[in-house]
Design an enzyme around this catalytic site. Structure first.
Site, mmCIF file in Angstrom:
data_model
loop_
_atom_site.group_PDB
_atom_site.id
_atom_site.type_symbol
_atom_site.label_atom_id
_atom_site.label_comp_id
_atom_site.label_asym_id
_atom_site.label_seq_id
_atom_site.Cartn_x
_atom_site.Cartn_y
_atom_site.Cartn_z
ATOM 1 N N HIS A 133 19.453 66.999 10.712
ATOM 2 C CA HIS A 133 19.715 66.656 9.225
ATOM 3 C C HIS A 133 18.725 65.591 8.640
ATOM 4 C CE1 HIS A 133 20.812 62.612 10.749
ATOM 5 N NE2 HIS A 133 21.823 63.225 11.625
ATOM 6 N N CYS A 155 22.052 63.192 16.788
ATOM 7 C CA CYS A 155 21.523 64.267 15.935
ATOM 8 C C CYS A 155 20.026 64.154 16.071
ATOM 9 C CB CYS A 155 22.034 64.148 14.566
ATOM 10 S SG CYS A 155 23.862 64.229 14.390
#
Length: 180
Positions: A133, A155
């Protein structure tokens, strides 16, 4: 008189800056990048945690390479929810999210059945929501500064501009290998 003008300039600058941050946080004007033609898309993603690098590949050809940030405890394989680790292994892109809380995102198919079984055997949740992301909405101003530390919950983080490029080149189902 000069002091009042200076204060007025600072007030207007602050108002303008807060407007930019608010527009970013509310995703005002954001559009989903279209997928590039098939021959320009990645057919594999390689993440090398130690090198802090994400590489898009098509066959053996490198399409692009990006510097990344990882989970706040980057060493080792993710074993449970909240451990701050980025998983290691082979997964796939499960879906594309144009309305993510972190600019745009690509969901990694973690946990695998083996990850889930191992966590269950320990009586723990394996966690989930592992993504590639951009920056959190409202923080696009940070740009490349995000690379100064590992800050995600597990992430793979990139700048918003980089995420737009990645998003346009990666379709659902694309394999992703995450190496130590």
């Amino acid at each position: 008189m000069a002091r009042r003008r200076l204060l007025a300039v600072f007030a207007l600058a602050g108002l303008g800056a807060s407007g930019v941050v608010a527009a970013d946080a509310l995703q005002i004007g954001r559009t989903e990048p279209l997928l590039v033609p098939e021959p320009e898309r990645a057919d594999r993603i390689l993440v090398e945690k130690a090198a802090r690098r994400l590489t898009l590949l098509r066959g053996e050809t490198v399409l692009a390479t990006y510097p990344i940030s990882l989970g706040f405890t980057p060493t080792g394989h993710k074993t449970r929810e909240g451990d701050g680790r980025t998983p290691e292994g082979t997964y796939a892109i499960a879906y594309r999210n144009p309305r993510s809380v972190a600019h745009l995102s690509l969901k990694v198919s973690y946990p695998s059945p083996a990850d889930a079984s191992a966590a269950q055997a320990r009586g723990e949740s394996p966690g989930g929501d592992i993504m590639i992301h951009g920056l959190m909405n409202g923080f696009s101003w940070a740009g490349r500064l995000h690379r100064m530390m590992d800050w995600t919950q597990g992430c793979v983080g990139v700048t918003n501009a980089e995420m737009r490029e990645i998003y346009a080149r990666v379709d659902t189902g694309t394999p992703i290998e995450i190496r130590p």
